[in-house]
Design a protein around this motif. Structure first.
Motif, PDB file in Angstrom:
ATOM      1  N   LEU A   1     -40.894  27.058 -19.029  1.00  0.00           N
ATOM      2  CA  LEU A   1     -39.774  26.956 -19.972  1.00  0.00           C
ATOM      3  C   LEU A   1     -39.403  28.327 -20.551  1.00  0.00           C
ATOM      4  O   LEU A   1     -38.239  28.604 -20.831  1.00  0.00           O
ATOM      5  CB  LEU A   1     -40.117  25.978 -21.111  1.00  0.00           C
ATOM      6  CG  LEU A   1     -40.386  24.531 -20.675  1.00  0.00           C
ATOM      7  CD1 LEU A   1     -40.485  23.611 -21.887  1.00  0.00           C
ATOM      8  CD2 LEU A   1     -39.334  24.014 -19.711  1.00  0.00           C
TER       9      LEU A   1
ATOM     10  N   VAL B   1     -42.019  21.291 -12.525  1.00  0.00           N
ATOM     11  CA  VAL B   1     -40.895  20.942 -13.397  1.00  0.00           C
ATOM     12  C   VAL B   1     -39.657  20.883 -12.523  1.00  0.00           C
ATOM     13  O   VAL B   1     -39.407  21.795 -11.730  1.00  0.00           O
ATOM     14  CB  VAL B   1     -40.718  21.987 -14.527  1.00  0.00           C
ATOM     15  CG1 VAL B   1     -39.447  21.697 -15.330  1.00  0.00           C
ATOM     16  CG2 VAL B   1     -41.936  21.994 -15.449  1.00  0.00           C
ATOM     17  N   TRP B   2     -38.917  19.786 -12.621  1.00  0.00           N
ATOM     18  CA  TRP B   2     -37.736  19.644 -11.770  1.00  0.00           C
ATOM     19  C   TRP B   2     -36.538  19.077 -12.540  1.00  0.00           C
ATOM     20  O   TRP B   2     -36.693  18.566 -13.653  1.00  0.00           O
ATOM     21  CB  TRP B   2     -38.055  18.808 -10.532  1.00  0.00           C
ATOM     22  CG  TRP B   2     -38.391  17.363 -10.757  1.00  0.00           C
ATOM     23  CD1 TRP B   2     -37.538  16.295 -10.681  1.00  0.00           C
ATOM     24  CD2 TRP B   2     -39.686  16.807 -11.066  1.00  0.00           C
ATOM     25  NE1 TRP B   2     -38.226  15.121 -10.912  1.00  0.00           N
ATOM     26  CE2 TRP B   2     -39.541  15.399 -11.151  1.00  0.00           C
ATOM     27  CE3 TRP B   2     -40.957  17.357 -11.283  1.00  0.00           C
ATOM     28  CZ2 TRP B   2     -40.605  14.540 -11.445  1.00  0.00           C
ATOM     29  CZ3 TRP B   2     -42.020  16.501 -11.578  1.00  0.00           C
ATOM     30  CH2 TRP B   2     -41.840  15.122 -11.652  1.00  0.00           C
ATOM     31  N   ASP B   3     -35.387  19.207 -11.892  1.00  0.00           N
ATOM     32  CA  ASP B   3     -34.133  18.772 -12.491  1.00  0.00           C
ATOM     33  C   ASP B   3     -33.977  17.255 -12.276  1.00  0.00           C
ATOM     34  O   ASP B   3     -34.046  16.779 -11.145  1.00  0.00           O
ATOM     35  CB  ASP B   3     -32.980  19.537 -11.820  1.00  0.00           C
ATOM     36  CG  ASP B   3     -31.650  19.271 -12.480  1.00  0.00           C
ATOM     37  OD1 ASP B   3     -31.058  20.232 -12.980  1.00  0.00           O
ATOM     38  OD2 ASP B   3     -31.193  18.096 -12.469  1.00  0.00           O
ATOM     39  N   ARG B   4     -33.772  16.553 -13.352  1.00  0.00           N
ATOM     40  CA  ARG B   4     -33.693  15.093 -13.289  1.00  0.00           C
ATOM     41  C   ARG B   4     -32.576  14.619 -12.341  1.00  0.00           C
ATOM     42  O   ARG B   4     -32.740  13.634 -11.628  1.00  0.00           O
ATOM     43  CB  ARG B   4     -33.415  14.584 -14.708  1.00  0.00           C
ATOM     44  CG  ARG B   4     -33.402  13.087 -14.875  1.00  0.00           C
ATOM     45  CD  ARG B   4     -32.789  12.708 -16.220  1.00  0.00           C
ATOM     46  NE  ARG B   4     -33.644  13.037 -17.353  1.00  0.00           N
ATOM     47  CZ  ARG B   4     -34.608  12.237 -17.837  1.00  0.00           C
ATOM     48  NH1 ARG B   4     -34.845  11.087 -17.282  1.00  0.00           N
ATOM     49  NH2 ARG B   4     -35.317  12.610 -18.887  1.00  0.00           N
TER      50      ARG B   4
ATOM     51  N   GLU C   1     -32.726  17.364 -19.445  1.00  0.00           N
ATOM     52  CA  GLU C   1     -32.332  17.492 -18.038  1.00  0.00           C
ATOM     53  C   GLU C   1     -33.497  17.800 -17.101  1.00  0.00           C
ATOM     54  O   GLU C   1     -33.343  17.722 -15.889  1.00  0.00           O
ATOM     55  CB  GLU C   1     -31.274  18.604 -17.896  1.00  0.00           C
ATOM     56  CG  GLU C   1     -29.951  18.246 -18.535  1.00  0.00           C
ATOM     57  CD  GLU C   1     -28.963  19.397 -18.459  1.00  0.00           C
ATOM     58  OE1 GLU C   1     -29.023  20.173 -17.486  1.00  0.00           O
ATOM     59  OE2 GLU C   1     -28.151  19.518 -19.383  1.00  0.00           O
ATOM     60  N   LEU C   2     -34.653  18.202 -17.671  1.00  0.00           N
ATOM     61  CA  LEU C   2     -35.790  18.551 -16.808  1.00  0.00           C
ATOM     62  C   LEU C   2     -36.926  17.559 -16.984  1.00  0.00           C
ATOM     63  O   LEU C   2     -37.146  17.025 -18.076  1.00  0.00           O
ATOM     64  CB  LEU C   2     -36.297  19.966 -17.132  1.00  0.00           C
ATOM     65  CG  LEU C   2     -35.318  21.122 -16.951  1.00  0.00           C
ATOM     66  CD1 LEU C   2     -36.035  22.458 -17.162  1.00  0.00           C
ATOM     67  CD2 LEU C   2     -34.654  21.093 -15.579  1.00  0.00           C
TER      68      LEU C   2
ATOM     69  N   LYS D   1     -32.352  23.376 -21.075  1.00  0.00           N
ATOM     70  CA  LYS D   1     -32.205  22.164 -20.253  1.00  0.00           C
ATOM     71  C   LYS D   1     -33.292  21.139 -20.588  1.00  0.00           C
ATOM     72  O   LYS D   1     -33.032  19.934 -20.625  1.00  0.00           O
ATOM     73  CB  LYS D   1     -32.293  22.522 -18.772  1.00  0.00           C
ATOM     74  CG  LYS D   1     -31.024  23.120 -18.209  1.00  0.00           C
ATOM     75  CD  LYS D   1     -31.199  23.273 -16.718  1.00  0.00           C
ATOM     76  CE  LYS D   1     -29.903  23.593 -16.018  1.00  0.00           C
ATOM     77  NZ  LYS D   1     -30.120  23.986 -14.638  1.00  0.00           N
ATOM     78  N   ALA D   2     -34.502  21.626 -20.807  1.00  0.00           N
ATOM     79  CA  ALA D   2     -35.603  20.710 -21.135  1.00  0.00           C
ATOM     80  C   ALA D   2     -35.306  19.995 -22.447  1.00  0.00           C
ATOM     81  O   ALA D   2     -35.519  18.786 -22.572  1.00  0.00           O
ATOM     82  CB  ALA D   2     -36.918  21.469 -21.213  1.00  0.00           C
TER      83      ALA D   2
ATOM     84  N   ALA E   1     -34.190  27.168 -18.598  1.00  0.00           N
ATOM     85  CA  ALA E   1     -35.092  26.004 -18.518  1.00  0.00           C
ATOM     86  C   ALA E   1     -35.363  25.396 -19.900  1.00  0.00           C
ATOM     87  O   ALA E   1     -35.378  24.169 -20.053  1.00  0.00           O
ATOM     88  CB  ALA E   1     -36.398  26.388 -17.833  1.00  0.00           C
TER      89      ALA E   1
ATOM     90  N   MET F   1     -39.442  15.322 -21.404  1.00  0.00           N
ATOM     91  CA  MET F   1     -39.852  15.777 -20.064  1.00  0.00           C
ATOM     92  C   MET F   1     -41.003  14.961 -19.482  1.00  0.00           C
ATOM     93  O   MET F   1     -41.323  15.079 -18.303  1.00  0.00           O
ATOM     94  CB  MET F   1     -40.410  17.207 -20.132  1.00  0.00           C
ATOM     95  CG  MET F   1     -39.472  18.289 -20.508  1.00  0.00           C
ATOM     96  SD  MET F   1     -40.372  19.864 -20.454  1.00  0.00           S
ATOM     97  CE  MET F   1     -40.382  20.198 -18.700  1.00  0.00           C
TER      98      MET F   1
ATOM     99  N   VAL G   1     -37.568  23.614 -10.451  1.00  0.00           N
ATOM    100  CA  VAL G   1     -36.945  24.825 -11.002  1.00  0.00           C
ATOM    101  C   VAL G   1     -37.789  26.078 -10.745  1.00  0.00           C
ATOM    102  O   VAL G   1     -37.335  27.187 -10.996  1.00  0.00           O
ATOM    103  CB  VAL G   1     -36.657  24.693 -12.522  1.00  0.00           C
ATOM    104  CG1 VAL G   1     -35.748  23.508 -12.792  1.00  0.00           C
ATOM    105  CG2 VAL G   1     -37.955  24.595 -13.327  1.00  0.00           C
TER     106      VAL G   1
END
Ligand code: ADP
Length: 495
Positions: free
Chosen positions: A143, A86-89, A157-158, A152-153, A149, A211, A95
């Motif tokens: 999450l 899972v990463w930040d867009r 954003e994730l 943000k998800a 997380a 996501m 993350v």
């Protein structure tokens, strides 16, 4: 355009290979990366290290072939499946560490899910057995446990991806957030029949739709690698999970054909064509990689620890210098003297699905030495594969005629002879055992016209060696009942 470039990102190393228009491998390089075991049963990797290893192996492959990206017609990608990133867009930063397919950290959550009313919905829609193996509970864990997380998800954003998705996102500098049906079918979030992310499953696991990557056919242009990484723009035209890629690379395009891969784990897949299998013996239904628009399926048996048990002998017990040495050491004794190694290091997969089981070495006497333990380890791999094949035969009602094999540990002649003996079936090893990379190359080549047809590819497949069963039925039955006793002992108490 002279080559297809295949990126084969496995559990222990990333490889890159070039194939010419006759399906011949002309170069291959690899780079390994670390797995971390922060708690018993937990397995993690660093997503950036995976990417760097893949890039490094790819650049060295081009160098060793004295060629450049300009000679590459297309890229095919195949990968360890289920492993969750899972990463930040915006920043592209992961993350958390990648949670590897073998990781058991969500076993308790999965046990509670199995006992809930959601269980039948999940198994019916996904074709999978509820287990920590698959991505959905791993995404949920991230999450729930990484600060902010979840919010943000939900805010979009994730991004989530299996390793194919992560590598393609990197190669395209974030332009493509994609996967294919074969990888998506291992997340536990896709309706396997429809080939779509399923809202009900997303709700059960608390995963926001935003996501998720877009799902492509395994053989189609899903993105374009930017010139920055490899030196020229190259279409990414094939994607498949490693086991489905291996089935394709073994030319098992038609229903009834099967293969077993001896890698970190062992995975037997039987092509069932357009028929979505429903297993009565705890095997998995999965999407096979295919070239057409219509869905193709396979039934699969998955073993978590195969060649990894040999790696354990080398790295943790220190009784092997290298994996290949196990062949000669195992062959130096007549038998194990009743020793069995059940490598349930991260629980047992098909057909037991026991998350809490742990490995066990049994039957030790004063006569037990290094050779017996090495032999018991290789035999343990073959016994587990017999469990899969028996479940497959019970499901289909038809005996398997022969088994095509591949993967790193299929180089081991002792292992394959014992496999033939304990199965009582012919084992066939092809000339090219790197069928995972080959399968991804075929998929990319077929999408771009580099290869003409499945018929053409079928002609490329060649047997290198056949292992015929030579053990007496009495001996086989005797060894087999010993194995069954050993497995029963290592099962979690009360299960
Ligand atoms: P993966 O793609 O899962 O990373 P590979 O197909 O490269 O795995 O196979 C590597 C595994 O096979 C390792 O776990 C290694 O211990 C085992 N292995 C490699 N060569 C041999 C051999 N000659 N005999 C037994 N095991 C082997």
């Amino acid at each position: 355009m002279r080559f297809i470039l295949s990126l084969d990102e496995g559990t222990t190393s990333a490889r890159a290979a070039l194939y010419d228009d006759k399906g011949r491998r002309t170069a291959m390089e690899s780079a390994s990366f670390a797995s971390k075991y922060p708690k018993p049963g937990w397995v993690e990797q660093d997503p950036e290290e995976i990417w760097r290893a893949q890039l490094d192996a790819t650049r060295r492959t081009l160098e060793s072939a004295k060629t450049s990206a300009a000679s590459i017609a297309a890229i095919g990608i195949t990968n360890q499946r289920e492993t969750t990133i899972v990463w930040d867009r915006k920043t592209g930063q992961a993350v958390s560490p990648a949670i590897v397919w073998q990781c058991r950290r969500t076993a308790d959550f999965c046990a509670s899910l199995s006992a809930s009313s959601a269980a039948s919905v999940i198994t019916r829609k996904t074709g999978l057995v509820i287990d920590a193996y698959f991505s959905a509970s791993k995404i949920r864990w991230i999450l729930e446990n990484v600060p902010d997380a979840k919010q943000k998800a939900h805010d979009g954003e994730l991004l989530f991806g299996t390793v194919d998705t992560w590598l393609i996102w990197k190669l395209t500098n974030g332009a493509a957030h994609v996967t294919d049906y074969s990888n998506a079918s291992r997340t536990m979030l896709m309706d396997i029949g429809l080939g779509e992310w399923d809202d009900e499953l997303l709700r059960i696991f608390g995963v926001p739709q935003a996501m998720l990557p877009r799902i492509f056919p395994s053989s189609a242009v899903a993105g374009v690698a930017v010139a920055e990484h490899l030196g020229a723009e190259i279409p990414i035209a094939g994607i498949a999970g490693d086991q489905q890629a291996a089935l394709f690379g073994q030319a098992c395009f038609r229903p009834g054909l099967s293969k077993n891969t001896y890698g970190t784990g062992c995975f037997a897949l039987l092509n069932t064509g357009s028929r979505q299998p429903v297993s009565r013996h705890k095997l998995l239904s999965t999407r096979a990689a295919s070239t057409g628009k219509d869905a193709q399926f396979a039934v699969e048996g998955s073993i978590f620890i195969g060649g990894a048990a040999v790696q354990w002998l080398r790295d943790k017990l220190g009784i092997l210098k290298n994996a290949a040495e196990s062949e000669q050491i195992a062959g130096s004794v007549e038998n194990t003297g009743g020793v069995y190694l059940v490598p349930a290091f991260v629980g047992l997969g098909s057909p037991h699905w026991d998350s809490q089981a742990r490995g066990m070495l049994s039957g030790i006497t004063q006569g037990t030495g290094r050779a017996e333990i090495v032999r018991a380890t290789l035999e343990g791999i073959a016994y587990q594969v017999r469990e899969l094949i028996e479940a497959m035969e019970a499901d289909s009602g038809e005996p398997l005629k022969e088994l095509r094999v591949d993967g790193g540990a299929s180089a081991n002649n002792f292992l394959l002879q014992f496999q033939a003996d304990i199965l009582g079936k012919r084992i066939v090893r092809p000339v090219d055992v790197e069928t995972t990379a080959l399968g991804a190359a075929y998929l990319a080549g077929l999408a771009t016209g580099f290869f003409k047809s499945l018929d053409e590819i079928e002609q490329f497949w060649q047997a290198e060696r056949v292992f015929e069963p030579a053990m007496s039925a009495v001996k086989r039955d005797d060894l087999w009942s010993g194995w069954k006793r050993a497995v029963a002992r290592c099962r979690y108490e009360g299960s």
